[in-house]
Design a protein around this motif. Structure first.
Motif, mmCIF file in Angstrom:
data_model
loop_
_atom_site.group_PDB
_atom_site.id
_atom_site.type_symbol
_atom_site.label_atom_id
_atom_site.label_comp_id
_atom_site.label_asym_id
_atom_site.label_seq_id
_atom_site.Cartn_x
_atom_site.Cartn_y
_atom_site.Cartn_z
ATOM 1 N N GLY A 331 -5.940 21.866 19.348
ATOM 2 C CA GLY A 331 -7.252 22.043 20.280
ATOM 3 C C GLY A 331 -8.560 22.193 19.548
ATOM 4 N N ALA A 332 -8.398 22.116 18.158
ATOM 5 C CA ALA A 332 -9.530 22.375 17.226
ATOM 6 C C ALA A 332 -10.379 21.297 16.610
ATOM 7 C CB ALA A 332 -8.992 22.922 15.903
ATOM 8 N N ASN A 333 -9.842 19.929 17.043
ATOM 9 C CA ASN A 333 -10.357 18.845 16.828
ATOM 10 C C ASN A 333 -10.649 17.978 18.004
ATOM 11 O OD1 ASN A 333 -11.651 16.391 15.516
ATOM 12 N ND2 ASN A 333 -9.481 15.743 15.030
ATOM 13 N N PRO A 334 -12.083 17.868 18.620
ATOM 14 C CA PRO A 334 -12.161 17.179 19.545
ATOM 15 C C PRO A 334 -11.772 15.746 19.828
ATOM 16 C CG PRO A 334 -14.412 18.450 18.903
ATOM 17 C CD PRO A 334 -13.272 18.322 17.995
ATOM 18 N N VAL A 335 -11.566 14.967 18.678
ATOM 19 C CA VAL A 335 -11.076 13.891 18.683
ATOM 20 C C VAL A 335 -9.331 13.759 19.119
ATOM 21 C CG1 VAL A 335 -10.374 11.710 17.524
ATOM 22 C CG2 VAL A 335 -12.873 12.807 16.906
ATOM 23 N N ASP A 336 -8.715 14.775 18.658
ATOM 24 C CA ASP A 336 -7.448 14.792 18.968
ATOM 25 C C ASP A 336 -7.163 15.267 20.374
ATOM 26 O OD1 ASP A 336 -6.600 13.874 16.310
ATOM 27 O OD2 ASP A 336 -6.654 16.085 15.656
ATOM 28 N N THR A 337 -8.018 16.253 20.845
ATOM 29 C CA THR A 337 -8.064 16.726 22.317
ATOM 30 C C THR A 337 -7.928 15.777 23.221
ATOM 31 O OG1 THR A 337 -8.844 18.871 21.283
ATOM 32 C CG2 THR A 337 -9.040 18.208 23.837
ATOM 33 N N LYS A 338 -9.115 14.936 22.843
ATOM 34 C CA LYS A 338 -9.199 13.665 23.903
ATOM 35 C C LYS A 338 -8.027 12.806 23.852
ATOM 36 C CE LYS A 338 -14.194 13.396 23.650
ATOM 37 N NZ LYS A 338 -15.331 12.796 23.111
ATOM 38 N N PHE A 339 -7.505 12.483 22.366
ATOM 39 C CA PHE A 339 -6.080 11.542 22.447
ATOM 40 C C PHE A 339 -4.955 12.138 23.191
ATOM 41 C CE2 PHE A 339 -2.549 9.880 20.318
ATOM 42 C CZ PHE A 339 -2.974 8.618 20.173
ATOM 43 N N ILE A 340 -4.890 13.415 23.155
ATOM 44 C CA ILE A 340 -3.723 13.924 23.887
ATOM 45 C C ILE A 340 -4.102 14.161 25.384
ATOM 46 C CG2 ILE A 340 -2.485 16.406 24.036
ATOM 47 C CD1 ILE A 340 -3.206 16.855 21.170
ATOM 48 N N ASP A 341 -5.536 14.421 25.997
ATOM 49 C CA ASP A 341 -5.576 14.416 27.124
ATOM 50 C C ASP A 341 -5.404 13.156 27.959
ATOM 51 O OD1 ASP A 341 -6.998 15.798 29.425
ATOM 52 O OD2 ASP A 341 -8.361 14.313 28.989
ATOM 53 N N ARG A 342 -5.866 12.136 27.122
ATOM 54 C CA ARG A 342 -5.573 10.793 27.804
ATOM 55 C C ARG A 342 -4.042 10.615 28.051
ATOM 56 N NH1 ARG A 342 -9.380 8.921 23.786
ATOM 57 N NH2 ARG A 342 -7.885 8.343 22.499
ATOM 58 N N ALA A 343 -3.187 10.921 27.075
ATOM 59 C CA ALA A 343 -1.701 10.676 27.392
ATOM 60 C C ALA A 343 -1.500 11.609 28.563
ATOM 61 C CB ALA A 343 -0.987 11.126 26.074
ATOM 62 N N VAL A 344 -1.749 12.791 28.520
ATOM 63 C CA VAL A 344 -1.488 13.788 29.987
ATOM 64 C C VAL A 344 -1.836 13.089 31.290
ATOM 65 C CG1 VAL A 344 -1.920 15.859 30.955
ATOM 66 C CG2 VAL A 344 -1.857 15.944 28.406
ATOM 67 N N ALA A 345 -2.889 12.459 31.097
ATOM 68 C CA ALA A 345 -3.598 11.678 32.471
ATOM 69 C C ALA A 345 -2.799 10.535 32.467
ATOM 70 C CB ALA A 345 -4.999 11.218 32.095
ATOM 71 N N GLU A 346 -2.384 9.730 31.758
ATOM 72 C CA GLU A 346 -1.334 8.546 31.608
ATOM 73 C C GLU A 346 -0.101 8.788 32.399
ATOM 74 O OE1 GLU A 346 -0.648 5.823 28.610
ATOM 75 O OE2 GLU A 346 -2.706 6.180 27.804
ATOM 76 N N LEU A 347 0.427 10.014 31.759
ATOM 77 C CA LEU A 347 1.766 10.461 32.026
ATOM 78 C C LEU A 347 1.670 10.985 33.708
ATOM 79 C CD1 LEU A 347 4.462 10.565 30.965
ATOM 80 C CD2 LEU A 347 3.807 12.835 30.145
ATOM 81 N N LEU A 348 0.786 11.861 34.090
ATOM 82 C CA LEU A 348 0.597 12.396 35.395
ATOM 83 C C LEU A 348 0.411 11.242 36.333
ATOM 84 C CD1 LEU A 348 -1.475 15.614 34.854
ATOM 85 C CD2 LEU A 348 1.046 15.346 35.493
ATOM 86 N N ALA A 349 -0.354 10.171 36.073
ATOM 87 C CA ALA A 349 -0.715 8.872 37.083
ATOM 88 C C ALA A 349 0.701 7.826 37.157
ATOM 89 C CB ALA A 349 -1.547 8.179 36.317
ATOM 90 N N ALA A 350 1.609 8.344 36.093
ATOM 91 C CA ALA A 350 3.045 7.247 36.177
ATOM 92 C C ALA A 350 3.829 7.849 37.223
ATOM 93 C CB ALA A 350 3.431 7.187 34.728
#
Length: 354
Positions: A331-350
């Motif tokens: 959670g220290a790098n905003p770029v990585d946070t967005k990358f992980i958050d996108r995966a969470v969104a995809e998974l929850l929508a699947a």
């Protein structure tokens, strides 16, 4: 006014009166500290379990939990997010908060299975939840995610372990053994019987110095990316970030308890399975497995192997790019946070795996 987030916000305790551990000893009681975000819906279908990591507390997971208005996937206005604290982390039952005779150096050994079993008891007995929409976690939280999916395949619909593994690798154990040696050899450690108000600070600082060479990648140091965290020199970073991290309320006996949990992690030790491969093949949850490109603990090739064994589910191996190493998942790098958050969104929508 009570804080809504962070270490000053209230949390809850779930007690299990007699909790017998894998090692054969019993916590009387086991106390599981946890925090929830959001509201459980009427049919109890919106539950997410998000375990903590090595030395992390529930508020250390909040960077991936939205506020209902920021568009993050773990949105408390939609999901009921349960963050259970690991046994040994100082909030749940730990060497530092257990009364004699099981206090300090006599605190029993804790496994990943013990953590997941206590969390299962919390989820089912406290909340009456029968299906979990998603289990996810960073580092040791990822190890618990794998254990959840192996031990409760009828319950876990989706899983997202990031920067973690279903089995602690030999090279990882070498690192953990070096940490244990530094702490136990420290002046004042006294076999774990140091006074509660006099921690072996030299051991904690040595612990931090070893960690500094592992938590971030070689490229992170080469490119002086630590400057992005506000540090002005390499020594400023090692003292300010790493030594400060372990001096911030992290009791040495607690650290060693969680270290042993990490060292012994292996879903293949789950009863009913003859190997790690067999346990991984039993997973039914839809999965995205996310190692970090330059993680020195859990390199992408290790998790590619794990994914190759997950033959019973729909799974993707998705690498977090960049130079932040293990802390790409912290959670220290905003770029990585967005990358992980996108995966969470995809998974929850699947569609779920079960």
């Amino acid at each position: 006014m009570t804080a809504d987030r962070g270490p000053d916000a209230p949390y809850e305790i779930f007690e299990i009166p007699d909790f017998t551990l894998v090692c054969g000893q019993t916590l009387r009681p086991a106390r599981i500290a946890y925090r929830t975000y959001g509201t459980l819906n009427a049919d109890k279908s919106n539950a997410v379990v998000y375990p903590t990591w090595y030395s992390g507390r529930h508020w250390d997971n909040e960077w991936l939990i939205g506020n209902g208005a920021d568009g993050m996937a773990l949105d408390p206005s939609k999901w009921f997010i349960i963050v259970p604290n690991m046994l040994g982390n100082g909030l749940s039952s730990s060497p530092s908060n257990t009364p004699p005779p099981f206090d300090r150096a006599r605190f029993p050994r804790i496994t990943v299975r013990d953590n997941v079993e206590s969390q299962y008891r919390l989820v089912t007995e406290k909340f009456g939840i029968e299906k979990v929409a998603l289990v996810l976690g960073w580092s040791m939280g990822a190890g618990q995610t794998y254990q959840w999916a192996v031990e409760h395949p009828e319950m876990v619909q989706r899983m997202l372990p990031f920067c973690g593994s279903p089995r602690t690798a030999p090279h990882n154990k070498v690192f953990l053994d070096s940490l244990r040696a530094a702490m136990t050899a420290s002046v004042g450690f006294d076999g774990g019987w140091y006074p509660p108000d006099r921690w072996p600070v030299g051991g904690l600082r040595a612990f931090a110095r070893i960690y500094a060479g592992w938590g971030f990648s070689q490229a992170f140091y080469w490119d002086e990316v630590w400057r992005e965290l506000g540090h002005t020199s390499l020594e400023d970073f090692v003292v300010g970030f790493w030594e400060g991290f372990f001096l911030d309320g992290r009791d040495p006996n607690n650290l060693l308890t969680m270290l042993d949990t990490w060292w012994s992690g292996d879903v293949g030790l789950t009863p009913g399975f003859a190997s790690t491969e067999e346990a991984l093949a039993s997973i039914k949850a839809r999965a995205i497995v996310m190692p970090a490109e330059k993680d020195l603990y859990f390199p992408p090739e290790d998790e590619a192997w794990a994914v190759s064994q997950m033959t019973g589910c729909t799974v993707e191996h998705r690498v977090i790019p960049g130079v932040w190493g293990h802390f790409a998942g912290g959670g220290a790098n905003p770029v990585d946070t967005k990358f992980i958050d996108r995966a969470v969104a995809e998974l929850l929508a699947a569609d779920p795996g079960i």
